[in-house]
Scaffold this active site. Structure first.
Site, PDB file in Angstrom:
ATOM      1  N   GLU A   1       0.816  -1.215   0.000  1.00 50.90           N
ATOM      2  CA  GLU A   1       0.000   0.000   0.000  1.00 50.90           C
ATOM      3  C   GLU A   1       0.849   1.265   0.000  1.00 50.90           C
ATOM      4  OE1 GLU A   1      -2.975  -0.299   3.085  1.00 50.90           O
ATOM      5  OE2 GLU A   1      -4.070  -1.821   1.953  1.00 50.90           O
TER       6      GLU A   1
ATOM      7  N   GLU B   1     -10.541  -5.274   8.787  1.00 53.30           N
ATOM      8  CA  GLU B   1      -9.471  -4.277   8.832  1.00 53.30           C
ATOM      9  C   GLU B   1      -8.418  -4.548   7.761  1.00 53.30           C
ATOM     10  OE1 GLU B   1      -7.273  -0.968   9.920  1.00 53.30           O
ATOM     11  OE2 GLU B   1      -9.315  -1.500  10.488  1.00 53.30           O
TER      12      GLU B   1
ATOM     13  N   VAL C   1      -3.204 -11.408   0.791  1.00 54.73           N
ATOM     14  CA  VAL C   1      -2.707 -12.668   0.272  1.00 54.73           C
ATOM     15  C   VAL C   1      -1.356 -12.378  -0.370  1.00 54.73           C
ATOM     16  CG1 VAL C   1      -3.096 -14.549  -1.379  1.00 54.73           C
ATOM     17  CG2 VAL C   1      -5.024 -13.598  -0.093  1.00 54.73           C
TER      18      VAL C   1
ATOM     19  N   GLY D   1      -4.631 -15.353  -6.804  1.00 52.80           N
ATOM     20  CA  GLY D   1      -5.280 -16.084  -7.887  1.00 52.80           C
ATOM     21  C   GLY D   1      -5.583 -17.522  -7.518  1.00 52.80           C
TER      22      GLY D   1
ATOM     23  N   GLY E   1      -8.097 -15.356  -1.071  1.00 49.35           N
ATOM     24  CA  GLY E   1      -8.836 -14.159  -0.672  1.00 49.35           C
ATOM     25  C   GLY E   1     -10.331 -14.427  -0.636  1.00 49.35           C
TER      26      GLY E   1
ATOM     27  N   ASN F   1      -6.504   0.743  -5.954  1.00 46.63           N
ATOM     28  CA  ASN F   1      -6.301  -0.702  -5.944  1.00 46.63           C
ATOM     29  C   ASN F   1      -7.346  -1.400  -6.824  1.00 46.63           C
ATOM     30  OD1 ASN F   1      -5.674  -3.339  -5.385  1.00 46.63           O
ATOM     31  ND2 ASN F   1      -5.511  -3.031  -3.172  1.00 46.63           N
ATOM     32  N   LYS F   2      -7.234  -1.186  -8.119  1.00 47.62           N
ATOM     33  CA  LYS F   2      -8.206  -1.701  -9.086  1.00 47.62           C
ATOM     34  C   LYS F   2      -8.334  -3.222  -9.052  1.00 47.62           C
ATOM     35  CE  LYS F   2     -10.454  -0.952 -13.279  1.00 47.62           C
ATOM     36  NZ  LYS F   2     -11.674  -1.717 -13.023  1.00 47.62           N
TER      37      LYS F   2
ATOM     38  N   TYR G   1     -13.596  -7.611  -5.414  1.00 45.99           N
ATOM     39  CA  TYR G   1     -14.702  -7.427  -4.475  1.00 45.99           C
ATOM     40  C   TYR G   1     -16.029  -7.277  -5.206  1.00 45.99           C
ATOM     41  CZ  TYR G   1     -10.982  -6.447  -1.068  1.00 45.99           C
ATOM     42  OH  TYR G   1      -9.874  -6.515  -0.276  1.00 45.99           O
TER      43      TYR G   1
END
Length: 157
Positions: free
Chosen positions: A24, A81, A85, A91, A95, A122-123, A129
């Site tokens: 990040e 929070e 992975v 993949g 996750g 974070n595409k 998601y």
């Protein structure tokens, strides 16, 4: 395989938190140490919970979460929070398996929300998601007080 974390997992959870902070682009912001994590997860009054994703017996990811509460729904929910992975295991379904376990906990316990935040840039995570059915809460903006601003406001009390 997804399993609840144990106190023996503290070093690997700490390492993955550091890896997540690097990913990040804020490595200096991850200041929690292993004793703090042990107290938060396994102390007398745990404030958070964690699950570990394993592949062939090796930890490859984790989810760290805590309970929140919806005044509108009148029940608890889970706030995720951190979900991480390791790159070499991405993949592989880890996750999704971690999120599936948290959703299972919500359903089993009658919690009505599973929420988390994701960085706007974070595409890959956003796409992941959304493919699971999660939807951005675009009408909300997250605010945070930390460091000097938190200290200054708290000193006014």
């Amino acid at each position: 395989m997804i399993r609840a974390a144990t106190s023996a997992d503290i070093p690997v959870i700490h390492a993955m938190i550091r890896e997540l902070a690097e990913y990040e682009k804020v490595p200096d912001e991850a200041r929690a140490d292993e004793p703090q994590l042990a107290e938060a997860l396994f102390g007398e009054r745990p404030a958070a919970f964690a699950h570990i994703a394993e592949d062939r017996g090796l930890p490859v990811g984790f989810a760290l979460w805590f309970l929140n509460f919806s005044t509108w729904r009148g029940v608890h929910g889970i706030y995720l929070e951190d979900l991480y992975v390791r790159p070499e295991a991405r993949g592989g379904g880890h996750g999704k398996a971690l999120l599936t376990e948290l959703a299972r906990i919500c359903v089993e316990r009658g919690y009505e929300r599973l929420e988390w935040a994701v960085l706007n840039w974070n595409k890959p995570s956003i796409d992941f998601y959304e493919a699971l059915g999660a939807r951005a809460q675009d009408e909300w903006t997250v605010y945070r007080l930390t460091d000097g601003a938190l200290t200054a406001l708290g000193a006014r009390a």
